[in-house]
Design a protein around this motif. Structure first.
Motif, short mmCIF file in Angstrom:
data_model
loop_
_atom_site.label_atom_id
_atom_site.label_comp_id
_atom_site.label_asym_id
_atom_site.label_seq_id
_atom_site.Cartn_x
_atom_site.Cartn_y
_atom_site.Cartn_z
N GLY A 1 0.81 -1.21 0.00
CA GLY A 1 0.00 0.00 0.00
C GLY A 1 0.84 1.26 0.00
O GLY A 1 0.51 2.25 -0.66
N GLU A 2 1.95 1.24 0.73
CA GLU A 2 2.82 2.41 0.76
C GLU A 2 3.53 2.60 -0.57
O GLU A 2 3.74 3.74 -1.00
N LEU A 3 3.89 1.51 -1.22
CA LEU A 3 4.45 1.61 -2.56
C LEU A 3 3.46 2.27 -3.50
O LEU A 3 3.82 3.17 -4.27
N ALA A 4 2.21 1.83 -3.45
CA ALA A 4 1.17 2.41 -4.31
C ALA A 4 0.95 3.88 -3.98
O ALA A 4 0.80 4.72 -4.90
N GLN A 5 0.94 4.22 -2.70
CA GLN A 5 0.69 5.61 -2.29
C GLN A 5 1.75 6.55 -2.84
O GLN A 5 1.45 7.62 -3.40
N VAL A 6 3.01 6.16 -2.71
CA VAL A 6 4.11 6.99 -3.18
C VAL A 6 4.10 7.09 -4.71
O VAL A 6 4.24 8.19 -5.28
N CYS A 7 3.91 5.97 -5.38
CA CYS A 7 3.95 5.98 -6.84
C CYS A 7 2.77 6.72 -7.44
O CYS A 7 2.89 7.35 -8.50
N ALA A 8 1.61 6.67 -6.79
CA ALA A 8 0.44 7.41 -7.29
C ALA A 8 0.70 8.91 -7.30
O ALA A 8 0.14 9.63 -8.13
N THR A 9 1.54 9.37 -6.38
CA THR A 9 1.91 10.79 -6.37
C THR A 9 3.03 11.09 -7.37
O THR A 9 2.94 12.02 -8.16
N LEU A 10 4.08 10.27 -7.32
CA LEU A 10 5.23 10.56 -8.17
C LEU A 10 4.92 10.46 -9.65
O LEU A 10 5.54 11.14 -10.47
N VAL A 11 3.96 9.62 -10.02
CA VAL A 11 3.61 9.51 -11.43
C VAL A 11 3.03 10.83 -11.94
O VAL A 11 3.10 11.13 -13.13
N PRO B 1 -8.04 -2.03 4.08
CA PRO B 1 -8.27 -2.32 2.65
C PRO B 1 -8.71 -1.08 1.88
O PRO B 1 -8.27 -0.85 0.74
N LEU B 2 -9.57 -0.26 2.49
CA LEU B 2 -10.02 0.96 1.81
C LEU B 2 -8.87 1.94 1.66
O LEU B 2 -8.74 2.60 0.62
N GLU B 3 -8.01 2.04 2.67
CA GLU B 3 -6.89 2.97 2.59
C GLU B 3 -5.91 2.56 1.49
O GLU B 3 -5.36 3.41 0.78
N VAL B 4 -5.69 1.26 1.34
CA VAL B 4 -4.84 0.78 0.25
C VAL B 4 -5.52 1.02 -1.10
O VAL B 4 -4.90 1.52 -2.05
N TYR B 5 -6.80 0.70 -1.17
CA TYR B 5 -7.53 0.85 -2.43
C TYR B 5 -7.53 2.32 -2.89
O TYR B 5 -7.40 2.60 -4.10
N ALA B 6 -7.68 3.24 -1.95
CA ALA B 6 -7.77 4.65 -2.32
C ALA B 6 -6.53 5.14 -3.04
O ALA B 6 -6.62 6.02 -3.92
N ALA B 7 -5.36 4.61 -2.69
CA ALA B 7 -4.14 5.01 -3.39
C ALA B 7 -4.24 4.67 -4.87
O ALA B 7 -3.87 5.47 -5.74
N PHE B 8 -4.74 3.48 -5.16
CA PHE B 8 -4.92 3.08 -6.56
C PHE B 8 -6.01 3.91 -7.24
O PHE B 8 -5.86 4.34 -8.39
N ALA B 9 -7.12 4.12 -6.52
CA ALA B 9 -8.23 4.88 -7.11
C ALA B 9 -7.80 6.28 -7.49
O ALA B 9 -8.26 6.83 -8.51
N SER B 10 -6.88 6.88 -6.71
CA SER B 10 -6.42 8.23 -7.03
C SER B 10 -5.67 8.27 -8.35
O SER B 10 -5.54 9.31 -8.98
N ALA B 11 -5.15 7.11 -8.77
CA ALA B 11 -4.43 7.01 -10.05
C ALA B 11 -5.32 6.46 -11.15
O ALA B 11 -4.84 6.12 -12.24
N GLY B 12 -6.61 6.36 -10.89
CA GLY B 12 -7.55 5.89 -11.91
C GLY B 12 -7.68 4.38 -12.00
O GLY B 12 -8.31 3.87 -12.93
#
Length: 317
Positions: free
Chosen positions: A45-55, A98-109
């Motif tokens: 989840g932290e990997l997704a959170q960081v990458c969703a921003t850096l992308v 699970p929602l917190e992890v999912y939200a990182a992906f949702a922010s990236a579409g």
């Protein structure tokens, strides 16, 4: 401030993350009732959170953009493109992670309609609204609800007022737990540099005054992980950060970074061992890449003001 230390840290950190990508993969115990969330879903989840921003904060022409995009896609595939999150939500309907992890992906579409439907059904219950958490974590859940298209279960302003930062405490009471609470409140308010309402003026002024001293304390104590989170926080404030303070801090972070690109959470400059080293360096290395990417974007547009971070004005992904 020259861009060299920041770019050097970001490139090396992302190179390490790419090389260690398999260590972020979900194991067979990811859905086990007694599975260790902190060693399975948390790193992913932290990997997704960081990458969703850096992308969003790297140009398509920048080689780092391709690395970040590949890491984000890898993390999404690890969830079965959301299907494992749906299974996890059904197994633990009132768990919020699970929602917190999912939200990182949702922010990236990256979305899974079935998961969102199931989460929305649970979020309408009194049990969900009454889940007891510390205020900083509750603020993160409210962010995840908003990002995932759910109606927030509480008033964010009231929750914010109950956080350590929201109470504007005496600055000398700052310590490790309050430090992480401060940074995460700002991350939640700015949707990790992708959007959100931003930091209220009173809190922003307080942080502008005191964050440099807290940062220096963490650097002196070799608390590299928290120092990187504070560097990211400084960049997410409305006023342009103090470039002289940032330059000195980034030079020290660069000195602490291992030849492999890994940054230990804290401690001396000795090489990290294989195996256990991942657990003690993955988060700080992600935070180094995250803070460096935000810093590069902000310092290249110093007059962009408060909306650089809250408005997600990095290069679109």
């Amino acid at each position: 401030m020259t861009a060299a230390p920041t770019r050097q840290v970001q490139e090396a950190a992302l190179a390490w993350v790419v090389a260690q990508r398999g260590r972020f993969a979900l194991g067979d115990d990811a859905l086990a009732p007694d599975g260790r969330v902190n060693s399975t879903w948390k790193p992913l989840g932290e990997l997704a959170q960081v990458c969703a921003t850096l992308v969003r904060h790297t140009s398509h022409a920048d080689p780092l953009h391709a690395h970040v995009r590949e890491l984000l896609d890898f993390a999404w595939r690890e969830t079965g493109e959301g299907e494992l999150l749906l299974r996890l939500q059904r197994a633990e309907p009132f768990a919020t992670y699970p929602l917190e992890v999912y939200a990182a992906f949702a922010s990236a579409g990256l979305r899974h309609p079935g998961y969102e439907e199931a989460a929305a059904r649970v979020a309408r219950t009194r049990g969900w609204r009454l889940t007891e958490q510390d205020p900083t974590r509750s603020l993160g859940v409210l962010l995840a609800e908003r990002t995932s298209g759910l109606r927030p279960h509480a008033d964010p302003d009231r929750v914010l007022a109950r956080t350590w930062l929201g109470g504007l405490p005496e600055p000398w009471t700052f310590e490790r737990p309050s430090g992480y609470a401060v940074t995460h409140v700002v991350f939640h308010l700015t949707e990790w540099g992708r959007g959100g309402p931003g930091v209220p003026p009173a809190l922003a002024d307080y942080l502008t005054d005191w964050l440099p001293a807290w940062l220096e304390t963490c650097l002196e104590a070799h608390m590299w992980d928290l120092a990187c989170e504070l560097l990211a926080t400084a960049v997410l404030l409305p006023a342009p950060p103090d470039t002289e303070t940032l330059a000195g801090a980034w030079s020290r972070i660069a000195d602490a970074q291992q030849a492999s690109g890994a940054l230990p959470e804290e401690g001396g400059l000795e090489a990290l061992p294989d195996g256990p080293g991942f657990a003690y360096s993955y988060h700080s290395t992600l935070m180094a890449a995250f803070a460096a990417g935000l810093t590069a974007g902000r310092t290249s547009r110093p007059d962009s003001g408060a909306r650089l971070a809250p408005g997600g004005q990095g290069v679109p992904g």
